[in-house]
Design an enzyme around this catalytic site. Structure first.
Site, PDB file in Angstrom:
ATOM      1  N   SER A 130       0.845  -1.177   0.000  1.00  0.00           N
ATOM      2  CA  SER A 130       0.000   0.000   0.000  1.00  0.00           C
ATOM      3  C   SER A 130       0.892   1.243   0.000  1.00  0.00           C
ATOM      4  CB  SER A 130      -0.944  -0.053   1.201  1.00  0.00           C
ATOM      5  OG  SER A 130      -1.968   0.891   1.088  1.00  0.00           O
ATOM      6  N   HIS A 170      -7.638  -5.131  -1.556  1.00  0.00           N
ATOM      7  CA  HIS A 170      -6.463  -4.544  -0.915  1.00  0.00           C
ATOM      8  C   HIS A 170      -5.879  -5.448   0.160  1.00  0.00           C
ATOM      9  CE1 HIS A 170      -3.973  -0.988  -0.519  1.00  0.00           C
ATOM     10  NE2 HIS A 170      -4.113  -1.006   0.789  1.00  0.00           N
TER      11      HIS A 170
END
Length: 750
Positions: free
Chosen positions: A594, A712
């Protein structure tokens, strides 16, 4: 309010690496689907360097598109890869997956690595987290392999885990394991619980309401209550007959590009259809609002904390018993958290003139910040959170990474600290009876456990809600050292290695970091590190600027136009490992995800000679176009915007995608992404992989592993997590020249 997230609605702020802030038993790097095995395509990218040992990368056309920013012309050859719905892009992704699958499956040790990963993750004990007390019961999320997803349980007591009764099991709802709990909120009387559920890693949550006594649904559903961009929240009324919740736009209410924005607060009355829900607050909220809702202990008041994107700035509103909303704190007040006391008074964490935090108190009937009472002044410790009880105030602090918990009376008199192990982390504190409390503690070498603290005698007792692991780190020591960054700043680095290992520069080392959103890399236990230690490996965790380890000044020293400091800090940590002969560039790997994926991209483009291998999960690489994605708009308050000349200059100066240089021998790199990622668009990884494959002059592989069924990281099934972890360790073992992991009976003693 209980989330699966470790931070409140910070979108990118969740570090997906290293399990340093993982709430669950599994490592925090969530898995992606394992693409089907196939042979690699026979064609290479046009114009790409060729040579002995170079992989036959898929053909990737260059279609230049020029953009101008404040007089600077920028050419993008791979913008066409941003269209994930294009059949051409889908074919390209399939070819990349074929190449990666063939490469990873050919690693001789992968079979043994996968077996060991599955053994460890499947054998790890049950983990209870996100505890909440309501109606004399304990609600918790429970993660218990081989279950594919965490599930919601209710217990009579933390001392009676056998009393746990399952309320909501996503695997019953979806046997394929792709439905996950985003968060849950019990009513104050504990008779009802609202649960946000989403599918396929999208984090697009629909709230369902369950009767706690029977476990059956009431029939109340509220769609669009949670998203991967703005998050979501809910607060019950005191009588349990309804709740306030965060509502995203419904189809047709706003243009498509605004669907993940403009979060507002609505009220739902139980037993009525959601179309009849009433607007409560939010027309004045910004487009990038992220709202957190809380009910007071009496049930008479509701708090709404509204974050302005992801930069850590808040407005705060209070709903009184008459139904009136009052805004009592604005962005300049720097109040970043508000908690109700047992008597409904408001306790505020303020960073105004106190970058490490101070605690204030307000009466709900006198919402005047200028007259707020100072309860705990600023100190050297960074205040993360606090818990007021009937007669105590527990303050959870950060000391550069590790935690401490201070105890005060309600007048602010210091009463000492809660005894916790050194170099450990306290993740959550929960009020129980009177002034007693529970806290969840974890260290690098011991798995998470819930501890009970007695206010009467100051003693701490480990409860039965304690994890056990199928591995032991009794042979591992933790050294907390400091390295010097480019501008002279001292940066902490935590080094885990087997006791007595020689410092001769030969150990394989795995370095990770994050450095963003004020999120701290606190101590955490990752059972999969056992694979690394069994190879004589070293694990290092950096506490970089951009995080919150030393307060808001530390955060601000690594965001917006100062983001380069984060990358300099990380490079200094890598150099420290080399200089201290912990490892060498030929034995050093880095891993991040991320915002930590951005960190990986910056390090490998700025210092490609420094590391041997890079693993980057769901990363951000094109800093000039990130704000055009839905979640990227929320990140402007953390990264900056190309619309501002100075911020554009800073973004362009480090944007990894724009600093890949032709003819450079880049280290072996594995990019991982998920098609359903609501936080970082997968095109970042596609474009970065294509650019590096075309530019690299060396034979080290540049691989893209793109999952079609995950996002994610949140909501990834255990089975897919096992496959991803096997691929990651197989990649690292091959590139660093490591052998197969030992079988269980040959591994380190337990």
């Amino acid at each position: 309010m209980n989330r699966l997230r470790t931070t409140p609605a910070l979108t990118l702020a969740l570090p997906l690496l290293a399990a340093c802030s993982a709430p669950a038993s599994r490592p925090l790097d969530k898995p992606a689907a394992s693409p089907a095995a196939a042979t690699p395509p026979p064609h290479a990218a046009p114009g790409a360097p060729s040579g002995p040992g170079r992989l036959p990368y898929p053909a990737t056309a260059k279609r230049p598109v020029a953009s101008e920013y404040h007089g600077t012309r920028v050419v993008d050859d791979y913008r066409w890869l941003e269209d994930g719905s294009s059949p051409e892009v889908e074919r390209w992704v399939a070819e990349q997956n074929q190449l990666s699958r063939a490469y990873l499956d050919a690693v001789p040790a992968r079979g043994a690595i996968r077996a060991r990963v599955q053994e460890i993750l499947s054998a790890t004990s049950a983990n209870h987290y996100a505890l909440d007390e309501a109606g004399g019961q304990i609600f918790a999320l429970k993660d218990q392999p081989p279950k594919q997803q965490p599930f919601l349980v209710v217990l009579r007591s933390v001392n009676d885990p056998a009393s746990a009764r399952t309320l909501v099991d996503p695997e019953v709802i979806d046997p394929k394991g792709h439905t996950a709990i985003d968060w849950f909120v019990p009513s104050r009387d504990g008779k009802k619980v609202a649960v946000s559920l989403s599918e396929g890693g999208t984090e697009s949550g629909t709230v369902r309401v369950y009767d706690v006594a029977t476990g059956k649904e009431t029939g109340d559903t509220v769609p669009y209550a949670n998203s991967g961009t703005a998050g979501g929240s809910l607060a019950w009324t005191g009588d349990g007959k309804g709740f306030y919740y965060t509502r995203h736009p419904r189809p047709g209410e706003r243009p498509r590009e605004d669907m993940g924005f403009f979060q507002q607060i609505y009220f739902h009355k139980l037993g009525t259809p959601d179309k009849d829900d009433k607007y409560a607050l939010g027309t004045e909220f910004p487009r990038i609002a992220e709202v957190e809702l809380t009910t007071s202990e009496s049930g008479k008041l509701v708090l709404a904390s509204v974050q302005n994107g992801d930069g850590g700035e808040y407005w705060h509103y209070l709903l009184d018993a008459s139904g009136k909303w009052t805004r009592f704190a604005d962005l300049p007040d720097k109040v970043i958290r508000v908690v109700f006391g047992a008597d409904d008074r408001l306790y505020l964490l303020s960073r105004k003139d106190a970058p490490r935090g101070k605690v204030l108190r307000l009466s709900p009937g006198k919402l005047d910040l200028a007259r707020a009472e100072l309860v705990v002044p600023e100190s050297e410790a960074v205040i993360q959170d606090f818990l007021p009880t009937t007669g105590r105030l527990y303050v959870r602090d950060l000391l550069g990474g590790p935690s401490q918990v201070r105890v005060f009376d309600l007048k602010g008199k210091a009463l000492g600290t809660v005894p916790i192990p050194q170099v450990s982390s306290v993740r959550q504190v929960v009020r129980t009876q009177g002034d007693d409390m529970l806290f969840r503690g974890v260290s690098y070498t011991e798995p998470a456990a819930w501890f009970a603290y007695s206010a009467r005698d100051g003693k701490v007792t480990k409860t039965p809600l304690a994890m056990t692991a199928p591995v032991s780190y009794a042979d591992v020591e933790v050294a907390r050292e400091a390295c010097t960054s480019k501008d002279g700043t001292k940066v902490p680095i935590n080094i885990l290695r087997r006791k007595g290992a020689p410092l001769d520069g030969t150990a394989p080392a795995l370095l990770t970091g994050y450095g963003g959103y004020g999120t701290s890399m606190a101590p955490g236990f990752n059972p999969l590190w056992r694979l690394w230690f069994d190879q004589g490996g070293v694990v290092a965790i950096a506490n970089l600027r951009g995080g919150g380890e030393f307060g808001e000044a530390w955060h601000r020293g690594g965001n917006l136009t100062k983001k380069q400091n984060v990358f300099d800090d990380f490079a200094a940590c890598a150099q420290h490992l080399i200089d201290q002969r912990v490892t060498s560039p030929a034995r050093l790997a880095i891993r991040g995800g991320s915002n930590g994926g951005l960190l990986m991209g910056a390090l490998l483009t700025q210092h490609p000679e420094m590391v041997k291998a890079v693993v980057s999960h769901v990363g951000i690489y094109d800093m000039l176009r990130v704000e055009l994605t839905p979640n990227g708009a929320f990140n402007v308050t953390e990264f900056g915007t190309v619309m501002d000349p100075e911020q554009f200059k800073a973004l362009y100066a480090y944007s990894p995608y724009h600093h890949v240089k032709d003819g450079t021998a880049y280290p072996a790199t594995l990019f991982l992404t998920g098609a359903n990622d609501p936080r970082v668009d997968p095109w970042h990884s596609r474009k970065m992989a294509a650019r590096m494959q075309a530019a690299s002059s060396g034979s080290a592989p540049i691989l893209l592993r793109a999952s079609g069924s995950t996002g994610h990281g949140a909501g990834t099934p255990l089975s897919e997590e096992i496959e991803e972890q096997a691929d990651v360790f197989a990649f690292l073992f091959k590139e660093l020249g490591l052998g197969a992991p030992p079988a269980k009976e040959d591994a380190a003693p337990r």
